[in-house]
Design a protein around this motif. Structure first.
Motif, PDB file in Angstrom:
ATOM      1  N   THR A 167       0.819  -1.226   0.000  1.00 20.91           N
ATOM      2  CA  THR A 167       0.000   0.000   0.000  1.00 20.91           C
ATOM      3  C   THR A 167       0.855   1.280   0.000  1.00 20.91           C
ATOM      4  O   THR A 167       0.502   2.236  -0.709  1.00 20.91           O
ATOM      5  N   ALA A 196      -7.741  10.509   0.348  1.00 16.70           N
ATOM      6  CA  ALA A 196      -6.658   9.511   0.258  1.00 16.70           C
ATOM      7  C   ALA A 196      -5.433   9.964   1.045  1.00 16.70           C
ATOM      8  O   ALA A 196      -4.869   9.189   1.829  1.00 16.70           O
ATOM      9  N   ARG A 199      -5.131   9.632   4.905  1.00 15.78           N
ATOM     10  CA  ARG A 199      -4.991   8.304   5.506  1.00 15.78           C
ATOM     11  C   ARG A 199      -3.612   7.682   5.286  1.00 15.78           C
ATOM     12  O   ARG A 199      -3.443   6.473   5.368  1.00 15.78           O
ATOM     13  N   THR A 203      -1.395   3.433   5.626  1.00 20.74           N
ATOM     14  CA  THR A 203      -0.880   2.680   4.482  1.00 20.74           C
ATOM     15  C   THR A 203       0.186   1.655   4.867  1.00 20.74           C
ATOM     16  O   THR A 203       0.279   0.611   4.245  1.00 20.74           O
ATOM     17  N   LYS A 312     -10.266  -2.782   5.592  1.00 23.89           N
ATOM     18  CA  LYS A 312     -10.212  -1.335   5.321  1.00 23.89           C
ATOM     19  C   LYS A 312      -9.069  -1.007   4.352  1.00 23.89           C
ATOM     20  O   LYS A 312      -9.241  -0.244   3.401  1.00 23.89           O
ATOM     21  N   TYR A 316      -9.267   0.717   0.740  1.00 20.04           N
ATOM     22  CA  TYR A 316      -8.561   1.996   0.533  1.00 20.04           C
ATOM     23  C   TYR A 316      -7.561   1.866  -0.620  1.00 20.04           C
ATOM     24  O   TYR A 316      -7.500   2.716  -1.510  1.00 20.04           O
ATOM     25  N   GLN A 348     -15.150   3.091  -3.318  1.00 24.91           N
ATOM     26  CA  GLN A 348     -14.197   2.496  -2.374  1.00 24.91           C
ATOM     27  C   GLN A 348     -13.994   3.427  -1.179  1.00 24.91           C
ATOM     28  O   GLN A 348     -13.948   2.990  -0.037  1.00 24.91           O
ATOM     29  N   PHE A 349     -13.906   4.737  -1.458  1.00 21.19           N
ATOM     30  CA  PHE A 349     -13.688   5.681  -0.360  1.00 21.19           C
ATOM     31  C   PHE A 349     -14.924   5.788   0.536  1.00 21.19           C
ATOM     32  O   PHE A 349     -14.816   5.912   1.748  1.00 21.19           O
ATOM     33  N   VAL A 352     -14.736   2.825   2.733  1.00 21.07           N
ATOM     34  CA  VAL A 352     -13.730   3.025   3.794  1.00 21.07           C
ATOM     35  C   VAL A 352     -14.333   3.901   4.897  1.00 21.07           C
ATOM     36  O   VAL A 352     -14.239   3.576   6.094  1.00 21.07           O
TER      37      VAL A 352
END
Ligand code: ADP
Ligand code: GN1
Ligand code: MG
Length: 375
Positions: A167, A196, A199, A203, A312, A316, A348-349, A352
């Protein structure tokens, strides 16, 4: 952009493989985002024989020989395991049909790479969970896939897409795409980019633990979306796991997470109406239970504790991959309408964000079933 193959390319490709009967029909098939998939029907003295003919995505899979060596070896290994446990090796796993020259794939004069698998007939594949029983079966099957491959010599597997579920490097790809803004789309997705970037700390949670040796590297599927499993028409049981291009060493959490991302979403992966998108907690629970059953006690307590994080992070990560692809001009995932990758990134977001709201419930579910599986 690679053009779709024409019928002459398709016929020539099919003719290179050891098929039963003469090809009579070749038609596009399925809903994959990566390869070009065709149903190939042959006539064998009046009996129909069906195959899947695929043109592999050559811009994504740089080394088709290595990839097909993985697929051939893993499927032979699985056939043996299935045979030992009394299953049907012809239906419960793929197998590779060789070319007339004994290769696992064909490179044609246009430098396209082709392969053929037997078509697993009398099966269906789900784009969306229709009932909880199906999703439970799917979980047991994906957990079982990992368990079956537990003793597979992982060091003989080629890494088909380096850093596939790394990630932090997906995050760097996104940052680069934002900076370069190659097709001038960044201004329209500022909100998504902010979501994005906020967060970043998440990752590297899993990769750090892997590097510290606290999470075990296993042989995993790495693309456990719902439509990569075939269900038997008659028994309605999860029968065969397909799409083995990314079988590589990975984390159990990747396989768990990607199924939650696709199967426990109340909406479709590309649903434009975000009010339809969210985490279905009861499906999350069903999958948790099934996956733990499929893994049959092989997960460590830390892996179990991190299952919500796997869900999650895979969601993400997929979101940032779709967003990156949108920003670079849709070069990786097949799209079927304008802004398709953007719609996908947004779902997808949204998912999340919904998982973050339901985090406590997700944790409790995992604690409950995790303690039972270790009991
Ligand atoms: P992609 O990498 O593009 O997702 P897949 O290998 O998953 O390609 O194949 C796309 C679709 O084709 C699957 O979702 C499934 O519906 C169908 N499919 C693939 N292989 C088989 C097979 N051997 N038998 C029956 N259906 C198959
Ligand atoms: C691709 O091949 P397919 O359609 O099953 C992708 C996955 C993504 C998924 C998103 C090799 O899966 O990683 O999660 O799309 N596969 C590859 O739908 O990149
Ligand atoms: Mg697929």
């Amino acid at each position: 952009m690679t053009h779709s193959p024409d019928i002459e390319n398709l016929k020539a490709a099919a003719a290179a493989f050891c098929l039963e009967g003469m090809p009579k029909e070749i038609t596009p098939y399925g809903n994959g985002h990566i390869n070009d998939t065709f149903l190939l029907v042959c006539n064998d003295n009046g009996t129909e024989k069906k195959y899947i003919l695929q043109r592999m995505n050559r811009s994504i899979f740089k080394n088709p020989a290595a990839l097909m060596e993985n697929v051939a070896n893993v499927t032979s290994y699985l056939q043996e395991e299935i045979r030992k446990s009394g299953g049907d090796p012809n239906r419960e796993t793929l197998s590779v049909i060789k070319t007339h020259t004994g290769e696992n794939y064909l490179e044609d004069s246009l430098h396209n790479f082709w392969r053929v698998f037997p078509f697993i007939d009398h099966t269906f594949c789900l784009e969306k969970v229709e009932n909880t029983g199906d999703f439970y079966d799917c979980a047991v099957a994906f957990g079982g896939f990992q368990r079956r491959l537990a003793s597979y010599p992982a060091d003989t597997l080629h890494e088909t897409i380096p850093f596939f579920h790394h990630t932090p490097s997906r995050f760097q790809d996104l940052k680069k795409a934002v900076e370069e803004d190659a097709v001038g789309r960044a201004s329209m997705v500022q909100e998504e980019i902010r979501f994005a970037l906020e967060r970043e700390a998440d990752t590297h949670v899993l990769t750090d633990l892997l590097e510290k040796g606290e999470l075990p590297l296993r042989v995993t599927h790495n693309d456990t979306k719902l439509n990569n499993i075939l269900f038997d028409d008659t028994t309605r049981k999860a029968l065969c796991i397909i799409d083995l291009d990314t079988v590589m060493p990975g984390l159990s959490l990747y396989d768990f997470g990607d199924s939650i991302r696709t199967g426990a979403n109340t909406g479709a992966e590309d649903e434009p109406d975000l009010s339809k998108v969210g985490l279905n907690l009861s499906l999350f629970e069903v999958y948790t239970k099934g996956f733990l059953t499929g893994c049959a006690g092989s997960l460590t307590p830390l892996e179990i504790r991190l299952l919500p994080m796997g869900a999650k992070l895979m969601t993400y990560e997929c979101g940032i991959r779709f967003l990156t692809d949108f920003l670079v001009g849709d070069t990786y995932f097949k799209i079927h309408r304008p802004n398709h990758n953007l719609d996908r990134a947004r779902t997808q977001f949204k998912l999340v964000a919904d998982m973050e709201k339901k985090w406590e419930d997700m944790t409790k579910i995992v604690e409950h079933h995790g303690s039972m599986s270790n009991a």
